[in-house]
Motif scaffolding. Structure first.
Motif, short mmCIF file in Angstrom:
data_model
loop_
_atom_site.label_atom_id
_atom_site.label_comp_id
_atom_site.label_asym_id
_atom_site.label_seq_id
_atom_site.Cartn_x
_atom_site.Cartn_y
_atom_site.Cartn_z
N UNK A 29 0.82 -1.20 0.00
CA UNK A 29 0.00 0.00 0.00
C UNK A 29 0.86 1.27 0.00
N UNK A 30 1.91 1.29 0.84
CA UNK A 30 2.77 2.46 0.93
C UNK A 30 3.51 2.69 -0.38
N UNK A 31 3.99 1.61 -0.99
CA UNK A 31 4.69 1.73 -2.26
C UNK A 31 3.75 2.26 -3.34
N UNK A 32 2.54 1.76 -3.36
CA UNK A 32 1.54 2.23 -4.32
C UNK A 32 1.26 3.72 -4.12
N UNK A 33 1.10 4.14 -2.86
CA UNK A 33 0.79 5.53 -2.56
C UNK A 33 1.93 6.45 -2.98
N UNK A 34 3.16 6.06 -2.70
CA UNK A 34 4.30 6.89 -3.09
C UNK A 34 4.38 7.03 -4.61
N UNK A 35 4.16 5.92 -5.31
CA UNK A 35 4.20 5.95 -6.77
C UNK A 35 3.13 6.89 -7.33
N UNK A 36 1.91 6.82 -6.77
CA UNK A 36 0.83 7.68 -7.26
C UNK A 36 1.06 9.14 -6.91
N UNK A 37 1.64 9.41 -5.75
CA UNK A 37 1.93 10.79 -5.37
C UNK A 37 2.98 11.40 -6.30
#
Length: 329
Positions: free
Chosen positions: A1-9
């Motif tokens: 989840x954190x990796x996904x969020x960083x990528x989208x940000x």
């Protein structure tokens, strides 16, 4: 989840940068000039040069863009022909008209737009999704046909047409509603709601038509899925099958559309605000484009892009919560 969020940000930040660059480039490609708009037809070349200098338009475009980006993050000092202004971050510049800080203009306009969008969203999600779901469960009945006809009617109606008709009927003829206006909710909640009720109804009815048709189609398709038939074969009651299984699967694409609509509308519902004379972001954008008011245009464009990007990220994260079949990888 954190990796996904960083990528989208990171992707969202790149999108905002690209939008700002394109917005600046398009402004300088316009054949007219803000100086001509402000001076009028009978304006000497000397006066044009003075206005360009006072607005900071005499410098190269890339330098103006660099100053704009700097102001957003750390603030900047804006110097024109007569005054020196300190603009703290996030500095969106000063309006070409009246030299008012654009940040203050957006702070004043955004609550109006957010109030209109929030109230209308409650109406069109409640009415539209509810009507579509009931129609799907009663497919082929008189209620279903009537709901489809009603939604097609509202979908074919423009906001300015329905808005003016409701304004004429409910305000000027029957007098059952006050003239649309904006009062801060912290100042008077009753006046806030009553002044925005007509814009809420207008925008809510128009959008509820699309949500009714879309949610009906999604629910009808979901009810024919294998997992729904399996649930019925197990002897589960209709309330459990329809509410816990079918509705949860059907609502996922509806959340996508609702999130994108919310992001777009928070950037300004210009037709609704113009019809009801509400000074929101959409109306400010229309006036700024007509005046070639670059700071206000850039502010409204970036605000709209920010909310669209933000709602995209939120919707993607909600997928994993709504539908267990979706996992963020």
């Amino acid at each position: 989840m954190l990796r996904f969020l960083i990528k989208r940000l990171l992707l969202g930040a790149m999108t905002l940068i690209l939008v700002s660059i394109v917005g600046f480039a398009l402004f300088f490609m316009v054949p007219s000039s803000p100086a001509y708009v402000m001076c009028g037809k009978n304006c000497s070349p000397e006066r044009i040069a003075q206005v360009n200098e006072s607005l900071g338009l005499d410098r190269p475009a890339h330098q103006q863009y660099a100053d704009f980006v700097k102001g957003v993050f750390v603030g900047r000092t804006i110097v024109d022909a007569t005054t020196v202004r300190e603009c703290p971050a996030p500095c969106l510049g000063y309006s070409f008209r009246g030299r008012e800080p654009v940040t203050d203009m957006m702070k004043r306009s955004f609550p109006v737009t957010a109030s209109v969008v929030g109230g209308a969203m409650v109406i069109y999600l409640t009415v539209g999704v509810g009507l579509g779901m009931i129609s799907a469960l009663r497919k082929g009945t008189l209620f279903d046909r009537g709901a489809i006809a009603l939604s097609l009617g509202f979908a074919s109606t423009q906001i300015y047409t329905l808005g003016f008709l409701l304004l004429l009927l409910l305000v000027y003829t029957l007098g059952v509603l006050p003239n649309p206006s904006y009062t801060p909710i912290t100042q008077d909640p009753v006046a806030w709601a009553s002044g925005l009720l007509l814009p809420w109804i207008t925008l809510g009815l128009i959008n509820s038509a699309a949500y009714a048709r879309f949610s009906r189609a999604q629910m009808v398709e979901t009810l024919s899925e294998d997992f729904v038939r399996t649930a019925r074969a197990k002897g589960l009651p209709n309330r459990t099958v329809n509410g816990r299984h079918a509705l949860r699967a059907a609502i996922t694409p509806i959340v996508t559309i609702a999130g994108l609509d919310l992001g777009v509308q928070l950037g300004g519902v210009l037709i609704t605000e113009s019809v009801f004379s509400l000074n929101g972001i959409g109306r400010a954008a229309v006036e700024a484009v007509g005046e070639l008011n670059l700071p206000v245009v850039m502010a409204t464009v970036l605000i709209a892009a920010f909310f669209i990007v933000t709602m995209n990220i939120i919707v993607d994260m909600l997928y994993a919560v709504i539908d267990p079949r979706v996992r963020l990888g």
